[in-house]
Design an enzyme around this catalytic site. Structure first.
Site, PDB file in Angstrom:
ATOM      1  N   GLU A 180       9.224  -5.188  -2.357  1.00 42.70           N
ATOM      2  CA  GLU A 180      10.661  -4.914  -2.207  1.00 42.70           C
ATOM      3  C   GLU A 180      11.366  -6.015  -1.409  1.00 42.70           C
ATOM      4  O   GLU A 180      11.956  -5.769  -0.347  1.00 42.70           O
ATOM      5  CB  GLU A 180      10.884  -3.558  -1.536  1.00 42.70           C
ATOM      6  CG  GLU A 180      10.342  -2.416  -2.352  1.00 42.70           C
ATOM      7  CD  GLU A 180      10.771  -1.030  -1.882  1.00 42.70           C
ATOM      8  OE1 GLU A 180      10.814  -0.121  -2.702  1.00 42.70           O
ATOM      9  OE2 GLU A 180      11.082  -0.861  -0.690  1.00 42.70           O
ATOM     10  N   GLU A 372       6.125   1.661  -8.216  1.00 39.61           N
ATOM     11  CA  GLU A 372       6.411   2.802  -7.336  1.00 39.61           C
ATOM     12  C   GLU A 372       7.391   3.729  -8.032  1.00 39.61           C
ATOM     13  O   GLU A 372       8.383   3.268  -8.613  1.00 39.61           O
ATOM     14  CB  GLU A 372       7.046   2.356  -6.003  1.00 39.61           C
ATOM     15  CG  GLU A 372       6.115   1.672  -5.052  1.00 39.61           C
ATOM     16  CD  GLU A 372       6.752   1.393  -3.695  1.00 39.61           C
ATOM     17  OE1 GLU A 372       7.608   2.181  -3.246  1.00 39.61           O
ATOM     18  OE2 GLU A 372       6.388   0.365  -3.096  1.00 39.61           O
TER      19      GLU A 372
HETATM   20  C1  BG6 Z   1       9.351   1.948  -0.806  1.00 42.95           C
HETATM   21  C2  BG6 Z   1       8.265   1.262  -0.043  1.00 42.95           C
HETATM   22  O1  BG6 Z   1      10.540   1.560  -0.210  1.00 42.95           O
HETATM   23  O2  BG6 Z   1       9.435   3.332  -0.803  1.00 42.95           O
HETATM   24  C3  BG6 Z   1       7.141   2.156   0.435  1.00 42.95           C
HETATM   25  O3  BG6 Z   1       7.744   0.161  -0.734  1.00 42.95           O
HETATM   26  C4  BG6 Z   1       7.695   3.511   0.816  1.00 42.95           C
HETATM   27  O4  BG6 Z   1       6.464   1.506   1.466  1.00 42.95           O
HETATM   28  C5  BG6 Z   1       8.335   4.130  -0.412  1.00 42.95           C
HETATM   29  O5  BG6 Z   1       6.774   4.357   1.398  1.00 42.95           O
HETATM   30  C6  BG6 Z   1       8.831   5.549  -0.216  1.00 42.95           C
HETATM   31  O6  BG6 Z   1       9.667   5.616   0.894  1.00 42.95           O
HETATM   32  P1  BG6 Z   1       9.438   6.660   2.061  1.00 42.95           P
HETATM   33  O7  BG6 Z   1      10.418   6.268   3.068  1.00 42.95           O
HETATM   34  O8  BG6 Z   1       9.687   7.990   1.472  1.00 42.95           O
HETATM   35  O9  BG6 Z   1       8.033   6.479   2.497  1.00 42.95           O
END
Ligand code: BG6
Length: 473
Positions: A180, A372
């Site tokens: 990211e 993701e």
């Molecule tokens: C992304 C990141 O922004 O979202 C992860 O690459 C992160 O590291 C994921 O965990 C989900 O976000 P959160 O804040 O719910 O853990």
């Protein structure tokens, strides 16, 4: 239309949110090791001076033990194999290999750990997909150089990459240079180790750091291809199209501007040059980049594929803020009245995934990789020990269907690795309660729990999806 036979189904994690063992084998501190849970966490991620001033003062640091993947990786990988994973996205902790970040040789104990993990993956025929820097620049580099504001970070990073590409040659094929990368603008400490000085132009510092990361990413891409031409190097964007709140031209124009803020990074990484819209943007924000001789040539070494995270679309208005806001991945967005939201206020928009995929593919014509996606939710273990996470299945099912639609639209997609395939520490809140996994981990926000792993209902659902290579009527 079916997904290709070699489609890479799997799951994604990051070292700083899973490994724990934060000092084992001589590992140095990562930025994340300074972050507390909830409370001040977000402030620390944004404000480096505050984070450093409070170093060591908090009672509990979630990354220090995390889910202890360091000692549980065999069991965890075995569960992933049982689901049928073809790929596992993990990150390598930079300070586990280079404790201060600027050593000349990697730490053997660190290499040994990742050798073990990668061997274990290969034992089950699972392809590793490695993020080189997932929010964990060594603290040593922040203290000595001021993080990515300093050009020397490029050399430190490329030395680290050289150690990885050489050591894991033939064993790791898929790499991501920076997780990211666009988060640097919103989380300058977490993304780039930046600590601002009084009165300085923060935009200038952030975009200069971005320039160094972009040069480092391109130099790593060049090096990876030289060391092994079969290496596949990806950029990685926190994606999700920004919708105009209405069809008013001001709203549409605002949405284009907000989208460009994220595409700025991938435009450079995929097209190999600064996009023309930056000229006016830099002038209006008083940004004067120091670009050394040769930098623009290095940027021409472009990535092989575009990976991205997608949790939700976003929404913006061109008029003064009159609409309600809601939470999103790190930064807030206008509330889209057409969308439901998760417990944490992140809006749920499966069609937005199809829209985002089509946008990225139209823009770049490069293969995509969804690295993701997922729903953060608080799960309950029922009295009989089961975890009935139907809400997660519902979220993922809709997104997989949208993804399949995008492939039918003509988008080339290499794989899908939902986030936090095993429960892990939330990046934004530091909580364990915000769970994404198919595998439950018995650990609470305060660090209590047995660390026992349990299969959720979604574990069996995902296993079936993988074995059918998708969801078909
Ligand atoms: C992304 C990141 O922004 O979202 C992860 O690459 C992160 O590291 C994921 O965990 C989900 O976000 P959160 O804040 O719910 O853990």
């Amino acid at each position: 239309m079916k997904l290709p036979e070699d489609f890479l189904w799997g799951g994604a994690t990051a070292a700083n949110q899973t490994e724990g063992a934060y000092q084992a084998g001589g590992k140095g501190l990562s930025l994340v090791d300074l972050l507390p849970s909830k409370g001040d966490r977000m402030k620390c991620m944004v404000d480096g001076a505050f984070a450093l001033a409070n170093e060591g003062k908090y009672e509990f640091y979630p990354s220090h033990e995390s889910i202890d993947f360091f000692h549980h990786y065999k069991e965890d990988i075995q569960l992933m194999a049982e689901m049928g994973f073809k790929v596992f996205r993990l990150s390598i902790s930079w300070p586990r290999l280079f404790p201060n970040g600027d050593e000349l040789e990697p730490n053997e104990a660190g290499l040994q750990f990742y050798d073990n993990v990668i061997n274990e993956l290969h034992k089950y025929g699972i392809e590793p997909l490695v993020t080189i820097n997932h929010f964990d620049t060594p603290v040593g580099l922040v203290k000595k150089y001021g993080g990515w504001r300093h050009r020397d970070l490029i050399d430190c990073y490329v030395r680290y990459c050289n150690a990885l590409f050489t050591h894991f040659k033939g064993r790791v094929k898929y790499w991501i240079t920076f997780n990211e990368i666009n988060m640097l603008l919103h989380l300058p400490f977490l993304g780039a180790g930046l600590v601002f000085k009084d009165g300085e132009n923060k935009e200038q510092v952030k975009y200069q750091a971005a320039h160094y990361q972009l040069v480092a990413s391109a130099a790593a891409t060049k090096l990876a291809h030289e060391i092994d031409p079969t290496n596949q190097i990806g950029c990685m964007l926190a994606a999700g199209n920004v919708y105009p709140f209405t069809c008013a031209p001001e709203d549409v124009w605002a949405s284009i501007g907000k989208d460009r803020e994220q595409f700025f990074f991938t435009d450079v990484q995929v097209r190999g040059a600064y996009p023309t819209y930056t000229k006016r943007f830099f002038v209006e924000h008083d940004i004067h980049l120091e670009i050394a001789e040769g930098d623009l040539d290095i940027l021409k070494h472009t990535v092989d594929y575009v990976s991205f995270s997608y949790y939700s679309s976003r929404c913006i208005s061109g008029k003064p803020e009159t609409q309600a806001e809601t939470e999103g991945n790190v930064f807030k967005t206008l509330k889209n009245p057409n969308l439901p939201a998760s417990e944490w206020g992140w809006q749920i928009d499966p069609l937005g995934l199809r829209i985002t995929m089509n946008t990225l593919y139209d823009r770049y014509q490069k293969p995509l990789f969804i690295v993701e996606n997922g729903l953060g939710a608080s799960d309950e273990v029922a009295e009989d020990g089961t975890i009935q996470d139907d809400y997660r299945i519902d979220y993922l099912e809709k997104h997989v269907l949208a993804m399949q639609e995008a492939v039918q639209d003509g988008v080339e997609l290499w794989g899908y690795t939902p986030w936090g395939c095993i429960d892990l520490v939330s990046a934004s809140s530091g909580e364990m309660k915000k769970r994404y996994g198919f595998i439950y981990v018995d650990r609470e926000n305060d660090g209590s729990g047995t660390l026992e792993r349990k299969k959720k209902k979604s574990f069996y659902w995902y296993k079936t999806v993988i074995s059918n290579n998708g969801i078909y009527e």
